[in-house]
Design an enzyme around this catalytic site. Structure first.
Site, short mmCIF file in Angstrom:
data_model
loop_
_atom_site.label_atom_id
_atom_site.label_comp_id
_atom_site.label_asym_id
_atom_site.label_seq_id
_atom_site.Cartn_x
_atom_site.Cartn_y
_atom_site.Cartn_z
N TRP A 1 -9.54 0.90 -6.62
CA TRP A 1 -8.77 2.03 -6.10
C TRP A 1 -7.26 1.85 -6.27
O TRP A 1 -6.51 2.82 -6.37
CB TRP A 1 -9.11 2.20 -4.62
CG TRP A 1 -8.64 3.45 -3.96
CD1 TRP A 1 -7.58 3.58 -3.11
CD2 TRP A 1 -9.21 4.77 -4.06
NE1 TRP A 1 -7.46 4.88 -2.67
CE2 TRP A 1 -8.46 5.62 -3.24
CE3 TRP A 1 -10.30 5.28 -4.76
CZ2 TRP A 1 -8.74 6.97 -3.10
CZ3 TRP A 1 -10.59 6.63 -4.63
CH2 TRP A 1 -9.82 7.47 -3.81
N GLN B 1 -7.60 5.48 -7.72
CA GLN B 1 -7.41 6.70 -6.93
C GLN B 1 -6.87 7.81 -7.81
O GLN B 1 -5.80 7.68 -8.42
CB GLN B 1 -6.45 6.47 -5.76
CG GLN B 1 -6.29 7.71 -4.88
CD GLN B 1 -5.41 7.49 -3.67
OE1 GLN B 1 -4.62 6.54 -3.62
NE2 GLN B 1 -5.53 8.36 -2.69
N HIS C 1 -6.84 -6.62 0.84
CA HIS C 1 -5.71 -5.70 0.69
C HIS C 1 -4.55 -6.13 1.60
O HIS C 1 -4.73 -6.38 2.79
CB HIS C 1 -6.16 -4.29 1.05
CG HIS C 1 -5.14 -3.23 0.76
ND1 HIS C 1 -4.37 -3.21 -0.39
CD2 HIS C 1 -4.77 -2.12 1.47
CE1 HIS C 1 -3.59 -2.15 -0.38
NE2 HIS C 1 -3.81 -1.49 0.75
N LYS D 1 4.49 1.99 -2.15
CA LYS D 1 4.99 3.16 -2.86
C LYS D 1 6.41 3.46 -2.40
O LYS D 1 7.31 3.75 -3.20
CB LYS D 1 4.10 4.37 -2.59
CG LYS D 1 2.61 4.21 -2.85
CD LYS D 1 1.85 5.51 -2.55
CE LYS D 1 0.40 5.29 -2.20
NZ LYS D 1 -0.41 4.73 -3.25
N SER E 1 0.84 -1.19 0.00
CA SER E 1 0.00 0.00 0.00
C SER E 1 0.88 1.25 0.00
O SER E 1 1.76 1.37 -0.84
CB SER E 1 -0.96 -0.04 1.19
OG SER E 1 -1.98 0.91 1.05
#
Length: 622
Positions: A326, A274, A363, A236, A232
């Site tokens: 998303w 997103q 997730h 990144k 998540s």
């Protein structure tokens, strides 16, 4: 909303490409890519002036990663080193903000349970720590840095033979802060108003952990075998860490979403993904300069496929989730497919894997489909065993089409015009002007039929043993190494390299011992962060070292607690406080220390304001 090539060496030449009818593309290669010995191999490349944001044209397709800023295309594998540097500078200026190079001083410790990092630069300092979880065996071990406790399955990592370094990135770049008042260890050094986003700050923290591992001597963790993972928001961060530090041998982002691997240009057209405006405003993840591109990503002179290319030819295993819109998995596949073209051009197509064909949609879940390739990636890139070949296993409902996103072709990069002759070995390596924290090296220049491009400076800890790792590069036959530990012994070697990437034999070895550091008495004190949490931390051990020539029978340590911190416990010492000043005197049983010896029995615990990341510094001993 948050759902959470100095050069890298390619050691084989054969490449074969096959396509599977089942939708999994496999690029087979016998290539193996070692991590570089330095954080940034292209630091010596001359990068022409970068464009201004206001002059950028709108380009709807992914920019050509093989075309230089001067408009010419690269032709050799050696050309990629400086082209990569151009991409790095563009990504820093327009996407992430600058990730500064190694600060003037990085010190710390590595134990079987933790790593401490202390940084000083331009009169500012900060500290943070990470815990270590070792696999079975004696080591030294490769290690995977796990951001924020979320990433690739840690049980599988340990079972494959790698240690887990649990790194809290929020201690380095805090979320929930305004962009003009960023907080954390990075911003304590570079300023709260820095335009660098927290993803680059987190990546900087990973690099400083690697610095400390390099300095530790390699008895516990291997400095040449580090991986990074996160899921998540931390996916990144893992992606950016792997792209910006070429010492990282294996990068494993999980479900990184918008702001991660997902191609910026593709996101606006992906239903439910997103939006870039949301990514930019949710947290200060991306650099401040990205604000002008949230509604017009086509103006960016760089996209994530080129950031994927910055990791090439090192190992890259991208794990994605097609079940949550998303997370922008279709755009991520576009970024991965585009970046895979750089891997192919470098003859390392088998070093990248993208895997979104999974059943479980939870997730950041541990998925059975990833277990085997995770083990195989660790074995190949961190343990140098096995022959795993990467593949593109893209979920059919989130499959991007690279042909729609590029108007450039992938070149066949040569090995540099057939130059296979390395330079001669540097001769006469000598050291001079050695201080407590640095030394100057000089040597006789090497010769090469096509010219010497530069020199790699190699350093090993101690008079014997230890691994030589790259401490820096130089374009001339001299180099000043800084940030060394007082009263420590180091060995140095130098090798030359030409423009084709050929490396010379190493020079002779020179050994130095740094001068003692400044002491206020006959002893020194060093505090190590054993563990910490949002409202406190434990310093254990508080190590007292006798730096004199005769036995001492008592010691007194003084230090200052950061504002708002209070002592909540201590052991093996008598403590008095005056405001924020703490004095610890030896107990009856630990005051006697022989010359040159140390005592590590004392320690203390501190309570601090919730979210504060500071720890004491400036210990004095008499």
């Amino acid at each position: 909303m948050t759902i959470g090539l100095a050069r890298s060496r390619l050691v084989a030449l054969a490449v074969a490409t096959t396509l599977s009818i089942t939708g999994a593309m496999t690029v087979a290669s016998t290539e193996a890519a070692a991590a570089a010995g330095v954080e940034d191999e292209g630091a010596d490349c001359a990068v022409p002036g970068l464009p201004d944001a206001g002059s950028l044209p709108t380009v709807s397709r992914l920019p050509d990663p093989f075309t230089k800023l001067n408009g010419t295309r690269i032709a050799t594998r050696a050309d990629w080193r400086c082209r990569r540097q151009e991409i790095k500078k563009l990504a820093e200026k327009f996407v992430y903000g600058e990730k500064p190079p190694k600060p003037s001083s990085v010190t710390g410790t590595v134990s079987r349970t933790g790593i401490s990092v202390n940084v000083s630069h331009n009169g500012r300092s900060s500290s943070f720590s990470a815990s270590v979880d070792l696999p079975s065996g004696t080591g030294p071990f490769p290690a995977v840095v796990v951001l924020g406790g979320l990433g690739a399955d840690t049980a599988t990592i340990k079972a494959a033979g790698a240690a887990v370094i649990n790194y809290d990135p929020l201690a380095v770049g805090r979320e929930g802060t305004p962009r003009n008042n960023k907080q954390g260890a990075f911003y304590s050094v570079y300023g709260a108003s820095s335009g660098t986003g927290v993803l680059a700050a987190w990546a900087w923290g990973v690099s400083r952990i690697i610095d400390v591992i390099e300095q530790s001597g390699g008895s516990i963790l291997r400095a040449d075998a580090t991986g990074v993972t996160g899921c998540s928001r931390y996916g990144k961060g893992a992606f950016v860490a792997g792209a910006f530090d070429q010492r990282i041998a294996l990068t494993m982002p999980v479900e990184s979403g918008s702001g991660g691997v997902a191609a910026f240009r593709s996101i606006p057209g992906e239903s439910g993904a997103q939006p870039l405006s949301s990514t930019y405003s949710e947290q200060p993840w991306l650099g401040d300069a990205f604000s002008s591109f949230t509604g017009s990503p086509g103006r960016l002179p760089v996209d994530t496929h080129s950031v994927v290319g910055m990791i090439a030819p090192r190992g890259l295993f991208i794990m994605d989730n097609p079940h949550i819109d998303w997370l922008a998995a279709r755009s991520a596949s576009v970024g991965a497919l585009g970046g895979a073209e750089v891997y192919k051009a470098l003859g390392a197509g088998g070093n990248i894997t993208y895997w979104s064909a999974v059943q479980d949609g939870t997730h950041c879940a541990t998925r059975s489909e990833w277990r085997t390739p995770l083990q195989q990636n660790i074995q190949r890139f961190l343990l140098n065993t096995g022959s795993y070949t990467g593949s593109m296993r893209i979920a059919s409902n989130k499959s991007g089409n690279l042909a729609e996103w590029r108007d450039w072709t992938t070149p066949t990069l040569t090995d540099g015009g057939g130059d296979t002759s390395p330079p001669t070995a540097p001769a006469g390596l000598a050291a001079s002007a050695t201080t407590s924290t640095g030394t100057t090296l000089t040597w006789t220049a090497s010769t090469d039929d096509n010219g010497v491009a530069g020199y790699d400076i190699l350093r090993a800890p101690g008079a014997t043993g230890g691994t030589f790792t790259q401490a820096g590069t130089s374009a001339t036959p001299s180099y000043t190494d800084t940030g060394l530990t007082p009263s420590a012994t180091y060995r140095y070697q130098v090798r030359a390299r030409d423009a084709a990437g050929n490396a010379s034999p190493v020079s002779n070895t020179v050994q130095i011992t740094t001068q003692p550091g400044t002491s206020t008495g006959t002893c020194t004190a060093t505090g190590t962060v054993q563990t910490q949490w949002p409202t406190g931390y434990v310093i254990q051990p508080l190590t007292i070292t006798n730096t004199g020539t005769s036995t001492i029978t008592s010691w007194t340590v003084t230090f200052t607690l950061p504002a708002g911190h209070t002592l909540s416990g201590s052991w093996n010492g008598t403590v008095t406080t005056s405001g924020q000043t703490v004095t610890i005197r030896n107990a009856a049983h630990n005051g006697t220390i022989a010359a040159g010896a140390g005592n590590s029995s004392a320690g203390f615990q501190v309570t601090r304001p919730n979210g504060d990341t500071y720890v004491p510094s400036g210990y004095t001993c008499t």
